[in-house]
Design an enzyme around this catalytic site. Structure first.
Site, PDB file in Angstrom:
ATOM      1  N   PHE A   1      80.957   4.055  41.995  1.00 32.88           N
ATOM      2  CA  PHE A   1      80.703   5.309  42.601  1.00 32.88           C
ATOM      3  C   PHE A   1      80.061   6.297  41.484  1.00 32.88           C
ATOM      4  CE2 PHE A   1      81.576   9.986  42.875  1.00 32.88           C
ATOM      5  CZ  PHE A   1      81.188  10.336  44.026  1.00 32.88           C
TER       6      PHE A   1
ATOM      7  N   ASP B   1      77.489   5.061  33.218  1.00 32.82           N
ATOM      8  CA  ASP B   1      77.980   6.190  33.819  1.00 32.82           C
ATOM      9  C   ASP B   1      79.384   6.631  33.156  1.00 32.82           C
ATOM     10  OD1 ASP B   1      79.239   8.097  35.274  1.00 32.82           O
ATOM     11  OD2 ASP B   1      78.449   7.216  37.151  1.00 32.82           O
TER      12      ASP B   1
ATOM     13  N   LYS C   1      81.662  16.053  34.624  1.00 33.12           N
ATOM     14  CA  LYS C   1      82.861  16.420  34.841  1.00 33.12           C
ATOM     15  C   LYS C   1      83.691  17.194  33.440  1.00 33.12           C
ATOM     16  CE  LYS C   1      84.494  13.720  38.386  1.00 33.12           C
ATOM     17  NZ  LYS C   1      83.842  12.404  38.651  1.00 33.12           N
TER      18      LYS C   1
HETATM   19  C1  LIG Z   1      82.625  12.327  39.568  1.00 28.02           C
HETATM   20  C2  LIG Z   1      81.585  11.147  39.416  1.00 28.02           C
HETATM   21  C3  LIG Z   1      80.267  11.453  39.712  1.00 28.02           C
HETATM   22  C4  LIG Z   1      79.484  12.283  40.492  1.00 28.02           C
HETATM   23  O1  LIG Z   1      79.759  13.570  39.867  1.00 28.02           O
HETATM   24  P1  LIG Z   1      79.491  15.056  40.564  1.00 28.02           P
HETATM   25  O2  LIG Z   1      79.672  16.133  39.556  1.00 28.02           O
HETATM   26  O3  LIG Z   1      80.318  15.153  41.661  1.00 28.02           O
HETATM   27  O4  LIG Z   1      78.310  14.836  41.090  1.00 28.02           O
HETATM   28  C5  LIG Z   1      79.534  10.168  39.172  1.00 28.02           C
HETATM   29  N1  LIG Z   1      79.896   9.106  38.456  1.00 28.02           N
HETATM   30  C6  LIG Z   1      81.307   9.012  38.197  1.00 28.02           C
HETATM   31  C7  LIG Z   1      81.846   7.883  37.520  1.00 28.02           C
HETATM   32  C8  LIG Z   1      82.217  10.169  38.547  1.00 28.02           C
HETATM   33  O5  LIG Z   1      83.488   9.753  38.280  1.00 28.02           O
END
Ligand SMILES: *Cc1c(COP(=O)(O)O)cnc(C)c1O
Length: 401
Positions: A141, A229, A258
């Site tokens: 994700f 990420d 986040k």
């Molecule tokens: C939440 C999340 C995203 C997306 O972040 P947004 O601020 O909602 O665009 C991307 N990668 C990971 C691992 C996440 O947990």
């Protein structure tokens, strides 16, 4: 509080003027402090989601409040056409903490990952690769913008949005043989690999030990950018400052968002080496990215994490919580697995359990998350104390066993 009272207060799914991208639970919170939230009836709740790993230093932290009010009274925005000391400061501190060299600020996780994807494209251009590929993972994700969505995996989030962005090849997370196979199949077209160090959204999946080291070695020897990420795992969540530090590696590109400003929107893409030098003026940008408010609050969040040693606290509380949950749920035969790292914990059940989110709210005044239908996901604020922990374990035992 009864179920009907919830529904009487909140607008119904059909009457709401918000686009139907979410199905919110029938409750409205109006106040928060530390690990606790209050609804309109002044009922108190324990928050074990933290706005999905966002409010890591707790709700209404006094230092965060002070940073916001001081900066709001001084300057909110002037654009990136002028120097900005708070952006410089936050970038400097993030590079010190991560070992990276340069930072680009945006406003969300998806934007941070889009930045990483654009860096991979520029890297390909430098290498002279015309139709470059980026290796991504099954169950990944990375966000909802078209590039990040294309890098993500899963019918439920991708269906309806074709054509997705091309240029991705996908392998199972944690599988080093698949990595070799895809390398020999696509050869020099591959220029980068993007992955979460621990998969969050798809249910807290940890790779086998040594996996990040293997990825690092593989990327280095093939000239790929290793792009991590850490939007969910970063900044103390896993019990270290960053999950990549658990395997003593350094990625080429790192994305954060986040919890970086504890709820004020911000995203960051960090890079080192060649990747840090790829952008030139005009190639990328953001109106709000790096604004003084978000960056000042980001600096304050780092102050709090350092001062209160919250990564170490998350490590300690996380281990305790995992052990206590394993004991408490030992007799529940429908519990498939309990796994996690720091305060990022998944409890996978043998059956769908979305309904537990509402049951936890109504019966235990507890916020939990359920992801991919069958996994309860716990992402409490890192300030979770032993009393919170006891309440959480008791409630989960009652809900699950
Ligand atoms: C939440 C999340 C995203 C997306 O972040 P947004 O601020 O909602 O665009 C991307 N990668 C990971 C691992 C996440 O947990």
């Amino acid at each position: 509080m009864s179920k009907t009272a919830f529904f009487d207060q909140a607008p119904s799914f059909s009457s709401s003027r918000l686009m139907k991208t979410y199905q919110p639970l029938p409750i409205r919170f109006v106040k928060g402090l530390g690990t606790r939230l209050w609804d309109q009836e002044e009922q108190e709740y324990l928050d074990a989601v933290a706005g999905v790993a966002v409010t890591n230093v707790g709700h209404s932290h006094p230092s965060v409040l002070e940073a916001i009010t001081q900066q709001a009274g001084a300057l909110l925005h002037v654009s990136n056409h002028y120097h900005n000391d708070w952006a410089e400061q936050l970038a400097y501190r993030l590079t010190k903490l991560t070992g990276m060299q340069q930072v680009f600020f945006g406003n969300s996780g998806a934007e941070a990952n889009e930045t990483a994807l654009k860096l991979a494209r520029l890297h390909a251009k430098r290498l002279g690769v015309d139709h470059p590929l980026i290796v991504v993972m099954e169950r990944a994700f990375h966000g909802r913008t078209l590039g990040a969505l294309s890098a993500s995996d899963g019918l439920s989030i991708q269906a309806g949005f074709s054509p997705l962005l091309e240029g991705f090849v996908r392998i199972p997370f944690g599988d080093t043989i698949a990595l070799e196979t895809i390398t020999s199949r696509y050869g020099e077209r591959i220029v980068a690999l993007l992955t979460e160090p621990i998969q969050g959204e798809s249910g807290i999946h940890l790779p086998p030990p040594g996996y990040l080291k293997t990825l690092r070695r593989h990327c280095t020897s093939h000239g790929w950018l290793l792009m991590l990420d850490e939007i969910q795992t970063g900044l103390g969540r896993t019990g270290d400052w960053f999950a990549f530090q658990r395997e003593s590696i350094v990625p080429d590109v790192l994305t954060l968002a986040k919890s970086l400003a504890n709820g004020i929107p911000i995203g960051a893409c960090l890079a080192i080496g060649e990747a840090a030098m790829l952008f030139s003026p005009g190639q990328h940008g953001s109106t709000f990215g790096g604004n003084p408010l978000a960056c000042r609050v980001g600096c304050t969040v780092l102050d709090i994490l350092e001062r209160d040693a919250l990564p170490a606290h998350a490590n300690h509380q996380g281990q305790l919580l995992l052990t206590r949950l394993q004991e408490a749920l030992r007799e529940a035969s429908h519990v498939r697995s309990i796994r996690g790292c720091g305060l990022m914990i998944g409890i996978e059940l043998a059956q769908p359990c979305k309904h537990l989110m509402l049951e936890a709210l109504e019966q235990h005044h507890l916020l939990i998350n359920v992801t991919r239908d069958t996994t309860i996901r716990l992402l409490p604020p890192l300030v979770l104390d032993n009393n919170d922990l006891n309440i959480l374990v008791d409630a989960l035992r009652d809900l699950i066993v």
